[in-house]
Enzyme design. Structure first.
Site, PDB file in Angstrom:
ATOM      1  N   GLU A   1     -20.500  33.005 -27.994  1.00 14.53           N
ATOM      2  CA  GLU A   1     -19.963  34.362 -28.205  1.00 14.53           C
ATOM      3  C   GLU A   1     -20.157  35.240 -26.976  1.00 14.53           C
ATOM      4  OE1 GLU A   1     -17.999  34.609 -30.530  1.00 14.53           O
ATOM      5  OE2 GLU A   1     -18.648  32.889 -31.727  1.00 14.53           O
TER       6      GLU A   1
ATOM      7  N   HIS B   1     -17.148  34.726 -24.933  1.00 13.91           N
ATOM      8  CA  HIS B   1     -16.004  35.529 -25.408  1.00 13.91           C
ATOM      9  C   HIS B   1     -16.150  36.994 -25.005  1.00 13.91           C
ATOM     10  CE1 HIS B   1     -13.719  32.650 -27.707  1.00 13.91           C
ATOM     11  NE2 HIS B   1     -14.738  32.300 -28.470  1.00 13.91           N
TER      12      HIS B   1
END
Lengths: 490, 490
Positions: B256, B259
Site C-alpha cells: 500500500e 500505491h
C-alpha cells in the site's frame, strides 16, 4: 407524482450532501494528516459551492408553489424548506463567497492572535466580517431588525428583544446567587493530582455509555475543541484530555453525548428531510446541558462517579461523595466562558449578547471592542481581564461569523431547566437510577418528549408540549438557587 | 479567458468532489460506526449523482470544442477529460446512482457473508450488481466487447484479447516453475510463533518509513482488506494484523505504501486535474508490487528485516538471514490470492479473469459461480476449496462492481518486472541501500521516471519511456525463474 415528492427527492440529496460536508469537517478536526489543509479547503469549498447552488435552485420555488403536502409532517417540511430557500435566495452569491473566504481566513488569524495574546492584527479582519454580516443581516431582515435576522438562523422565531427581557429577569437572581456563593466561608476543595490519559478515556467511555450513547452509531475521538458531528445513523463525539483535570474530559463528553443523542434520537423516518435534525441551537443546547449539568453534576450521579473515579485513579484527594459533589459544582472567579460553572455561565452569555447587539446595530465599533469588553467584564464580574486571550479573544464565534449565536447557549440552559422540572415529575425515582450510573430513564423520557420530534415542532412549542408549561426561566433559577444554596450552606 | 480555462476551473471542482467521495469510502472501511451503512450508501449515491451530473455536463462538450490547449500537458488534460466525458455521457444517471447505492450496500453484505462463511445471502446481491455492470458495459461498449469496455476504465487501451494472449504466454512458464518449486526437496521453513499486534504495527510503521511513506500526508489504519486511498496532500494506507503471521501486515503495508507513494509522488502542479492521479490500475500495481516484491522480498531488504524482526519479537524460529529470505518467499499451496507467493499470484489472476469474462459475457450465471470457482481452482491448483471464505468470498472486488479490474494486478507485475530491470541497471548499488533498510534510491528513481508524471503519459508509453524497452512479460518471468531457482536450488 406530486410536486412535493419531487421537492422531497431533491431535498433528500441535498441533506445527504450536507451530511457529507459535515463528515469532512469531522475528518479535518480528528484524523486528517497535517499536510492536507490546502487540499481540504479546496474540497470544502467545492462542497459548499454545490450546496449553495442546490439551496438556491429555482426549481425549489416552483415545487413549493405546486406542492400539496398530505400530512402535518409534510406541511412542516415544506415550511422549513421554504424558510431555507427564502434565506438562501436573499443572500447574493458574491456575499456568500466573500463571507466564506473572510471567515476561513479570520479563523486562522484569530487563532494566531489568541496564541500571541495580541488582538491588533485580528481586529481589522473582524471589522471586515462584521461589515459583511451586517450586509447579510440587512439582506435577510428585509426591512426588519438586523440582529433578529441573524438570531433567527440559530433560534427560529426568537428575537433580540425577547432575549433581552429574559436576561433582565435572570440577571439579578444570578448575580445575587453568585455573590452569596463566593462570599460564604464553606468553599469546596479542588480536585488535584495526575490523571493518565488512557484511564480518563476508559472511564469516559463508561460514562458515555451510562448516558446511553449508542456506540453502534457513533465513536469518540480526540480533538482540540470537543464537538459532536453528524446525525441519523452516524453521530460522532470528540473529547480532549487534560491530565491534571479529568472533569474536562468527562463533562465535555457528557455534554457532547447530549448533542449526539438528540440527533440519534430523532425519528428515523425523518432522516434526509429537514425534520431530521435538531430544531434549533437552543433546543440542542438544552439536551447537552441537561445531560451535563442537571444529571451529570447532580448529587446522585456524582456519587456514582466519585466511586468510579476513586477506583480508576487509585484514590482521590477528595474522600467522600458529598465533598466530591461540591467539588464538581465548585464556583470560582474566572475569565473563560467554556470553563464557567452553572451559576456564572449565563452571565458570560449576557455580556456577549449585549456587545454583539451593539456591534450589529452599529452602536459599537470594532476598534473599541477590547475596551468595551474589558469594561463590561469588570462591571459584571468584578475582576479586570488580565490579557486579551482571557478576554475578547477567547471565543472563536465572531471570527467565523457567528453573531446571534451566543444567546442560544443561555436559552438552552433555560429550556434544560424547564425540561428537568418536567422530567423529575415524570420520573420521580430518576436519582436512584443515576446513583447506579444509569441515565436510561431520563434518556428515554427525553427521547420520547423532545428528541424524536426532530424539526417537527418549533422550539418553544416543543419545550411547552414536552413540559406542559410555558417556557420560563423560573425552573432554572429555582434549581440553581436550591442546588447551590444547599452545597454552599446558604 | 480561453474556454480551456473554464474547462479547467470546472474540472478542478469535480476533482475535489471526487476526492471527497473517495475520502468517504475510506471512512466507511476504517472508522465509520457499523450502524451507519444505510446512511453512507445514501450519501455515496448523492455524491455519485452530483459527480455524474458534472461529468456529463453539456458545457464540457462546448468547452472542449472551443478549447485551445497551449502545452503538451493541456493537450493531454483535454484528451483525458474528453475520454471521461464520452464514457460518463454513455451511462444513464439512474444506472450510475443505482450502482453506487447497490455496491455500497453489497460491501457490507459481502463482509458479513465472508465472516459467516455463507454465500447464500450474498449471491443475489452480486447477481444484481452483475446485471447493472452488464448494463453499464453495454452502454460504454457502444456495440463493442462488453468486457473490454469495463477493462478500459482501469487500463486504458488494453483489451481482454491482449490480456488472454499475455496470460497464455505466461502460464506455461509459471506452472512449470510452480511445479518444480513444489516438487523439490529443499523447502523453506515457515515462520511460527505469536506476534503481538502492537509490536507488528510499530515495526510496520518503521518499514513504511523505510519505503519513504510521507506521514505528514498520510496515516495508517486497520481495515478488513488493506487498501490505499486519496492523493495530492492526503493519501492514506490501511493494513490488517494476524497475530500468527506478521508478514501479512508487513508486506501488505509495503504494497500500500507503493500505491500511496505513486499518488503522493505526482507533480503537485497536476493536483485537481486529470493528470493528478495514477494513469492506470496496472501502473498503480507496478508501484505497489515493485515495492512489495522486487524490493521488499529481495535478499537485501530481507536481511535487514530479519534483524529488525528478530529484535522486535525477541528472536524468531528462523535463525539466519538466508533461511529468512527463503521463508519470506516460501511457495506453498494456498487458497487466498492476497497471500499468494510471487510464483502463483498470477495464476490466481488468470482464473479470476476467465471467470469474470464468462460472467460479463453471460456464459456463467452467478448461481453457478461457487461451483465454477471451486472446479477451476481445483483444476489450476490441484486442491479442493475447503470453504467459501477461502474461495469465491475471498475478494471484495465483484461486490463493489470491479469487473475487469483483476487483470490489472497481473499487468502490474509485468510492468514491475520491466521497471525492476531498468531500475537495477540505473541504480546498481541499490541492494547496499536496501540492506540498510533504505529504499530511498529506488523511490527516487521511480518518482523521477514513473510517479511524477501522473496521467501525462499513457500506461504503455510511460513504462516504455521509463525502461527504454518494449513492455514484455519476459523480465518478470526471468526474474521469477532466477530468484526461485536460486532459493529452491533448481
Amino acid at each position: 407524482m406530486n410536486a412535493f415528492d419531487d421537492l422531497l427527492a431533491f431535498q433528500r440529496q441535498t441533506e445527504a450532501l450536507s451530511s457529507v460536508a459535515e463528515r469532512l469537517g469531522w475528518d479535518q478536526e480528528t484524523v486528517m494528516p497535517r499536510g492536507a489543509t490546502e487540499q481540504r479547503s479546496e474540497e470544502m469549498a467545492a462542497m459548499e459551492a454545490v450546496l449553495h447552488e442546490r439551496r438556491t435552485d429555482p426549481r425549489i420555488g416552483e415545487w413549493l408553489d405546486a406542492a400539496s403536502p398530505r400530512t402535518e409532517a409534510e406541511t412542516r417540511i415544506a415550511a422549513l424548506i421554504q424558510r431555507d430557500f427564502t434565506r438562501a435566495s436573499r443572500i447574493p452569491a458574491r456575499l456568500a463567497e466573500e463571507l466564506a473566504r473572510q471567515t476561513s481566513l479570520a479563523q486562522g488569524i484569530w487563532a494566531e492572535a489568541r496564541a500571541a495574546d495580541a488582538p491588533e492584527a485580528y481586529l481589522p479582519v473582524l471589522d471586515q466580517i462584521l461589515m459583511l454580516k451586517r450586509e447579510e443581516a440587512a439582506a435577510l431582515a428585509d426591512g426588519g431588525d438586523l440582529y433578529d435576522a441573524l438570531l433567527d438562523d440559530y433560534e427560529p422565531g426568537m428575537t433580540g428583544a425577547r432575549i433581552a427581557q429574559l436576561f433582565d429577569r435572570m440577571r439579578p437572581r444570578l448575580v445575587a446567587l453568585r455573590d452569596a456563593v463566593l462570599g460564604t466561608e464553606r468553599q469546596p476543595q479542588p480536585l488535584s493530582g495526575h490523571f493518565p490519559q488512557e484511564t480518563q478515556l476508559r472511564l469516559t467511555r463508561t460514562v458515555a455509555t451510562a448516558f446511553g450513547y449508542d456506540w453502534s452509531r457513533g465513536r469518540m475521538d480526540i480533538a482540540v475543541h470537543p464537538f459532536s458531528s453528524g446525525r441519523w445513523q452516524d453521530s460522532r463525539i470528540t473529547t480532549r484530555v487534560v491530565e491534571t483535570d479529568p472533569f474536562n474530559c468527562l463533562y465535555s463528553t457528557i455534554h457532547e453525548v447530549g448533542h449526539s443523542s438528540y440527533e440519534l434520537g430523532i425519528d428515523p423516518d425523518y432522516a434526509f428531510t429537514p425534520l431530521g435534525r435538531g430544531v434549533s441551537m437552543g433546543v440542542h443546547e438544552s439536551q447537552s446541558r441537561i445531560y451535563e449539568n442537571q444529571m451529570g453534576r447532580g448529587r446522585a450521579f456524582a456519587g456514582w462517579l466519585f466511586q468510579r473515579m476513586s477506583d480508576a485513579f487509585d484514590g482521590l484527594n477528595i474522600t467522600d461523595p458529598d465533598a466530591f459533589y461540591a467539588t464538581v459544582n465548585r464556583v470560582t472567579p474566572g475569565f473563560i466562558r467554556t470553563e464557567a460553572d452553572e451559576v456564572q455561565y449565563n452571565l458570560h452569555i449576557m455580556m456577549r449578547f449585549d456587545i454583539e447587539r451593539d456591534l450589529i446595530a452599529g452602536r459599537l465599533d470594532v476598534k473599541d471592542l477590547p475596551e468595551a469588553w474589558n469594561a463590561r467584564f469588570h462591571a459584571d464580574f468584578g475582576v479586570a481581564v488580565d490579557r486579551p486571550a482571557n478576554g475578547v479573544l477567547q471565543d472563536v464565534h465572531w471570527s467565523v461569523g457567528l453573531f446571534g449565536y451566543f444567546p442560544t447557549y443561555a436559552l438552552g440552559n433555560v429550556y434544560a431547566g424547564c425540561l428537568d422540572r418536567a422530567l423529575r415529575a415524570a420520573v420521580p425515582d430518576l436519582d436512584a437510577a443515576l446513583a447506579r450510573g444509569d441515565a436510561g430513564p431520563a434518556v428515554e423520557w427525553l427521547r420520547e418528549n423532545v428528541q424524536r420530534h426532530g424539526g417537527l415542532l418549533a422550539p418553544t412549542e416543543l419545550i411547552e408540549t414536552a413540559t406542559r408549561a410555558p417556557v420560563s426561566e423560573a425552573p432554572l433559577l429555582n434549581y440553581l438557587e436550591h442546588k447551590f444554596g444547599s452545597i454552599y450552606g446558604l
